[in-house]
Write a protein that holds these residues in place. Sequence first.
Motif, PDB file in Angstrom:
ATOM      1  N   LEU A   1       0.770  -1.272   0.011  1.00 62.42           N
ATOM      2  CA  LEU A   1      -0.045   0.123   0.036  1.00 62.42           C
ATOM      3  C   LEU A   1       0.785   1.308   0.025  1.00 62.42           C
ATOM      4  O   LEU A   1       0.444   2.067  -0.870  1.00 62.42           O
ATOM      5  N   GLU A   2       1.867   1.127   0.795  1.00 59.97           N
ATOM      6  CA  GLU A   2       2.954   2.470   0.870  1.00 59.97           C
ATOM      7  C   GLU A   2       3.300   2.515  -0.420  1.00 59.97           C
ATOM      8  O   GLU A   2       3.783   3.911  -0.896  1.00 59.97           O
ATOM      9  N   ARG A   3       3.729   1.605  -1.157  1.00 58.38           N
ATOM     10  CA  ARG A   3       4.302   1.737  -2.717  1.00 58.38           C
ATOM     11  C   ARG A   3       3.276   2.556  -3.583  1.00 58.38           C
ATOM     12  O   ARG A   3       3.887   2.977  -4.598  1.00 58.38           O
ATOM     13  N   THR A   4       2.119   2.568  -3.197  1.00 60.29           N
ATOM     14  CA  THR A   4       0.984   3.190  -4.137  1.00 60.29           C
ATOM     15  C   THR A   4       1.302   4.862  -4.099  1.00 60.29           C
ATOM     16  O   THR A   4       1.025   5.333  -5.012  1.00 60.29           O
ATOM     17  N   GLY A   5       1.826   4.944  -2.807  1.00 64.45           N
ATOM     18  CA  GLY A   5       1.926   6.509  -2.505  1.00 64.45           C
ATOM     19  C   GLY A   5       0.476   7.000  -2.616  1.00 64.45           C
ATOM     20  O   GLY A   5       0.466   8.198  -2.281  1.00 64.45           O
ATOM     21  N   ALA A   6      -0.581   6.376  -2.565  1.00 63.80           N
ATOM     22  CA  ALA A   6      -1.943   6.873  -2.511  1.00 63.80           C
ATOM     23  C   ALA A   6      -2.626   6.992  -0.906  1.00 63.80           C
ATOM     24  O   ALA A   6      -3.928   7.278  -0.796  1.00 63.80           O
ATOM     25  N   PHE A   7      -1.719   6.530  -0.113  1.00 65.22           N
ATOM     26  CA  PHE A   7      -2.437   6.408   1.288  1.00 65.22           C
ATOM     27  C   PHE A   7      -1.371   7.232   2.302  1.00 65.22           C
ATOM     28  O   PHE A   7      -0.362   6.875   2.398  1.00 65.22           O
ATOM     29  N   ARG A   8      -2.080   8.142   2.978  1.00 67.26           N
ATOM     30  CA  ARG A   8      -1.121   8.645   3.903  1.00 67.26           C
ATOM     31  C   ARG A   8      -1.638   8.725   5.237  1.00 67.26           C
ATOM     32  O   ARG A   8      -1.395   9.695   6.466  1.00 67.26           O
ATOM     33  N   GLY A   9      -2.575   7.687   5.489  1.00 66.34           N
ATOM     34  CA  GLY A   9      -3.202   7.381   7.048  1.00 66.34           C
ATOM     35  C   GLY A   9      -2.350   6.587   7.862  1.00 66.34           C
ATOM     36  O   GLY A   9      -1.134   6.492   7.808  1.00 66.34           O
ATOM     37  N   ARG A  10      -3.072   5.871   8.799  1.00 70.29           N
ATOM     38  CA  ARG A  10      -2.632   4.916   9.709  1.00 70.29           C
ATOM     39  C   ARG A  10      -2.932   3.469   9.351  1.00 70.29           C
ATOM     40  O   ARG A  10      -3.739   3.448   8.644  1.00 70.29           O
TER      41      ARG A  10
END
Lengths: 199, 199
Positions: free
Chosen positions: B95-104
């Motif tokens: 998920l981090e790789r997508t760069g599309a999520f900045r939550g927890r």
Amino acid sequence: MIFGSPLLTRLVSLFKQMPGVGEKSAQRMALYVLRSERSAIEELARTLNDVKEHVGLCEVCANVSEAPQCVICSDARRSDETVCVVEQPQDIYMLERTGAFRGRYLVLHGVLSPMDGVGPEELRFGNLRQRIEQGGTREVIVATNPTVEGEATALYVSQLLQGLSVRVTRLARGLPVGGSIEFLDEATLGRALEGRQDV
Amino acid sequence: MIFGSPLLTRLVSLFKQMPGVGEKSAQRMALYVLRSERSAIEELARTLNDVKEHVGLCEVCANVSEAPQCVICSDARRSDETVCVVEQPQDIYMLERTGAFRGRYLVLHGVLSPMDGVGPEELRFGNLRQRIEQGGTREVIVATNPTVEGEATALYVSQLLQGLSVRVTRLARGLPVGGSIEFLDEATLGRALEGRQDV
């Protein structure tokens, strides 16, 4: 890649260096380590170091061994008359399981493969010719895999021993026991025809 | 089974306890250890012990961590408004790789699976309801796998959070980017139709 721990990331990359272990398997193995009992992982770490410290290759046949000579080479009840040449140490266990062989072994730790840069010097032929000559060996069974490389290696062994009064044989190619002719490839079926035997 | 060394046999059986590692893979791994440089295996053994000593789970989200709170939970630049629920720590990296999520995150370390005896107590929901209530979270994205168990787990999360003013969402099901409709299964294609969007 596991996000959040450099140590786990390092463990994943070390696991990935092992043959047949890809990124996903290495991740699963690292997480197994994380959730295992500490004592279990300490035992694994200890066993790894013990293997490096105490296990080597038999000086005669290159099988794995915790002594200069392996359990098979140092077994006086086995016959020197036959030597079976195998690719890997694991193959010895498969052959021993059949109960059909009571001779000695030679483990090459690979097969001849010019494409991969594996020549005779990369394999553990040791002093095979001398060993055969001095040991009174009458037959060398080449039990390499039935592949192009395995066949080439068998040919090399027979050339290496040329001039000695020793029979060089290959394992029979043919129908796998319990298999079905319907699903057999033509190469195997061809070999089974060629090698047909009287009933 | 490797014939000739109890230590190697022990190592094979320890490797076999790892997920996805069968007898043949374990043998190949053990022989890799045997032929590796001693320093490389010592590093592997040391890393195994270091992981057991220094790596644990984040007290907030159960991601892997070398500190009480993981790098994501202790990052003040990330938003508390969204919490993403995943099955395994590896999923966070994807998920981090997508760069599309900045939550927890929240890592469950599994999915609900009554057939395998995995109930809510076996998963790491922690005090999710409380965390959502106190943290000002406005959306919980359930990113479990698109399997029966993954769906059941998503349903459980939404029931767990019932009554709170939080939106519970699932990842979209549809065509894989770059995939071909010709080879798609009917369930995925059905979901893609249902979830169709304006151009």
